[in-house]
Design an enzyme around this catalytic site. Structure first.
Site, short mmCIF file in Angstrom:
data_model
loop_
_atom_site.label_atom_id
_atom_site.label_comp_id
_atom_site.label_asym_id
_atom_site.label_seq_id
_atom_site.Cartn_x
_atom_site.Cartn_y
_atom_site.Cartn_z
N LYS A 1 -48.18 -5.25 26.51
CA LYS A 1 -49.34 -6.09 26.84
C LYS A 1 -48.89 -7.47 27.30
CE LYS A 1 -50.61 -5.63 22.63
NZ LYS A 1 -51.25 -5.62 21.30
N THR B 1 -59.93 -15.21 21.46
CA THR B 1 -59.22 -13.94 21.70
C THR B 1 -58.65 -13.38 20.40
OG1 THR B 1 -57.22 -15.20 22.21
CG2 THR B 1 -58.60 -14.54 24.09
N GLY C 1 -58.03 -10.93 17.70
CA GLY C 1 -58.24 -9.49 17.56
C GLY C 1 -58.20 -8.70 18.86
N THR C 2 -57.70 -9.31 19.95
CA THR C 2 -57.66 -8.55 21.21
C THR C 2 -56.74 -7.33 21.09
OG1 THR C 2 -56.03 -10.16 21.96
CG2 THR C 2 -58.26 -10.39 22.82
N GLY C 3 -55.58 -7.52 20.43
CA GLY C 3 -54.62 -6.41 20.30
C GLY C 3 -55.18 -5.28 19.45
N CYS C 4 -55.84 -5.65 18.33
CA CYS C 4 -56.46 -4.63 17.46
C CYS C 4 -57.52 -3.87 18.24
CB CYS C 4 -57.12 -5.28 16.25
SG CYS C 4 -55.99 -6.15 15.16
N1 LIG Z 1 -57.57 -14.42 28.17
C1 LIG Z 1 -57.53 -13.13 28.43
N2 LIG Z 1 -58.24 -12.60 29.43
C2 LIG Z 1 -58.20 -11.27 29.69
N3 LIG Z 1 -57.46 -10.40 29.01
C3 LIG Z 1 -56.70 -10.86 28.00
C4 LIG Z 1 -56.70 -12.24 27.65
N4 LIG Z 1 -55.86 -12.41 26.58
C5 LIG Z 1 -55.40 -11.19 26.27
N5 LIG Z 1 -55.88 -10.25 27.13
C6 LIG Z 1 -55.64 -8.82 27.08
O1 LIG Z 1 -55.88 -8.43 25.73
C7 LIG Z 1 -54.98 -7.40 25.33
C8 LIG Z 1 -54.15 -7.86 24.13
O2 LIG Z 1 -53.42 -8.96 24.55
P1 LIG Z 1 -52.15 -9.67 23.94
O3 LIG Z 1 -52.56 -11.09 23.74
O4 LIG Z 1 -51.01 -9.44 24.84
O5 LIG Z 1 -51.88 -8.94 22.56
P2 LIG Z 1 -52.11 -9.38 21.03
O6 LIG Z 1 -53.60 -9.61 20.86
O7 LIG Z 1 -51.59 -8.21 20.27
O8 LIG Z 1 -51.31 -10.64 20.83
C9 LIG Z 1 -54.16 -7.09 26.58
O9 LIG Z 1 -54.80 -6.05 27.30
C10 LIG Z 1 -54.20 -8.39 27.36
O10 LIG Z 1 -53.94 -8.16 28.72
C1 LIG Z 2 -55.52 -7.75 9.16
C2 LIG Z 2 -55.02 -8.15 10.50
N1 LIG Z 2 -54.46 -7.23 11.29
C3 LIG Z 2 -53.99 -7.60 12.52
C4 LIG Z 2 -54.10 -8.89 12.97
C5 LIG Z 2 -53.57 -9.30 14.31
O1 LIG Z 2 -54.48 -8.91 15.22
P1 LIG Z 2 -54.36 -9.07 16.81
O2 LIG Z 2 -55.28 -8.11 17.43
O3 LIG Z 2 -52.95 -9.03 17.23
O4 LIG Z 2 -54.99 -10.46 17.01
P2 LIG Z 2 -54.50 -11.90 16.66
O5 LIG Z 2 -54.50 -12.15 15.21
O6 LIG Z 2 -53.13 -11.95 17.27
O7 LIG Z 2 -55.51 -12.71 17.35
C6 LIG Z 2 -54.73 -9.82 12.12
N2 LIG Z 2 -54.88 -11.10 12.50
N3 LIG Z 2 -55.18 -9.43 10.88
#
Ligand SMILES: Nc1ncnc2c1ncn2[C@@H]1O[C@H](COP(=O)(O)OP(=O)(O)O)[C@@H](O)[C@H]1O
Ligand SMILES: Cc1ncc(COP(=O)(O)OP(=O)(O)O)c(N)n1
Length: 267
Positions: free
Chosen positions: A176, A209, A211-214
């Site tokens: 990602k 953003t 929880g986007t990854g979850c």
């Molecule tokens: N500002 C944003 N606008 C659009 N898509 C986003 C944005 N930030 C993250 N994404 C998308 O959200 C998903 C998770 O992003 P990422 O930030 O790389 O992972 P994580 O949340 O695990 O840190 C990916 O599909 C990424 O391309």
């Molecule tokens: C309980 C718990 N699990 C996972 C995360 C991390 O989630 P993620 O979607 O990577 O989002 P961010 O925390 O990076 O915004 C979490 N925070 N808590």
């Protein structure tokens, strides 16, 4: 009746934006029935994580054995595991219960900078869990930790790292690109059995953003049994997530980095 049961094996986020709470919302938004195996409690808000209370590995195994002895499971999303003991228990359960469509989000550090996986557990994640994953979905810092090399800084180095992650044993890797800058947010899918695919979306200008990854990994798990192939499931999940980020500012869940809008299609 929902045709699909999807299980989240992950930690709890009381603020509702990440962890099992986010996963249940995403499963529901995709028309599936969500179930959970809780691996850790966190004390967490939109401002960050103030505490982590791991569930003992034996009790995580007990939750899985009880649930999987009863319910038909169509896909599994694995998120925060916290410790190497819990990571190993989940790896054993994947084999023992022959779990299908296993999507591993290798959660290590929250966006707030707080650690969600003990540093000593990265090796168990790399060697025990990744080889059992149908799809692994690291962000750029997680990919760098798993590969023990510097973080990718552009799309070319992302592509190269995605292929190296595949050598760690998962069937597919979705690397990602949310942590890169640029007008588009690009994710790279590489597979053992299909051509690479890149997923692009306009980068939304919002701080919300959390929880986007979850949400992406749980959406993929929910769509895998419903779509013809993995690329279609990832594409559907990415479209859903992009709209959830675009509408995130409509939710007021605290004063920090807020959650995405899981129910944008209904509210
Ligand atoms: N500002 C944003 N606008 C659009 N898509 C986003 C944005 N930030 C993250 N994404 C998308 O959200 C998903 C998770 O992003 P990422 O930030 O790389 O992972 P994580 O949340 O695990 O840190 C990916 O599909 C990424 O391309
Ligand atoms: C309980 C718990 N699990 C996972 C995360 C991390 O989630 P993620 O979607 O990577 O989002 P961010 O925390 O990076 O915004 C979490 N925070 N808590």
């Amino acid at each position: 009746m929902s045709a699909y049961n999807i299980v989240s094996i992950a930690g709890s986020d009381p603020s509702g934006g990440a962890g099992v709470q986010a996963d249940l919302k995403a499963f529901s938004a995709h028309g599936t029935f969500g179930m959970t195996v809780v691996t850790a409690l966190t004390a967490q808000s939109t401002r960050g994580v103030t505490g982590v209370h791991p569930v003992p590995a034996r009790f995580v195994a007990h939750q899985m054995d009880t649930l999987f002895a009863d319910a038909a499971v169509h896909a599994v999303k694995v998120g925060m595991l916290g410790t190497s003991e819990v990571t190993e228990a989940v790896a054993e359960a994947i084999d023992h219960h022959a779990l299908p469509n296993v999507v591993v989000d290798p959660v290590m550090v929250a966006k707030s900078g707080d650690r969600l996986l003990e540093a000593s557990a990265v090796d168990a994640l790399r060697t025990k869990l990744l080889p059992r994953a149908d799809l692994v979905t690291p962000n750029l810092p997680e990919a760098a930790d798993l590969l023990e090399e510097p973080e990718a800084t552009d799309l070319a180095s992302m592509r190269a790292q995605a292929w190296r992650l595949l050598e760690l044993g998962p069937r597919r890797v979705l690397l990602k690109g949310g942590h890169l800058a640029g007008g588009e947010s690009v994710d790279v899918l590489v597979s053992r059995d299909a051509d690479p695919v890149e997923f692009r979306a306009p980068r939304v200008a919002t701080r919300n953003t959390h929880g986007t990854g979850c949400t992406l990994s749980s959406s993929i798990a929910a769509l895998l049994p419903q779509r013809p192939d993995v690329a279609a499931a990832v594409g559907g999940a990415k479209d859903y997530l992009t709209e959830a980020i675009r509408r995130a500012d409509e939710i007021d869940a605290g004063g920090g980095q807020g959650p995405v809008h899981h129910f944008h299609a209904w509210w």
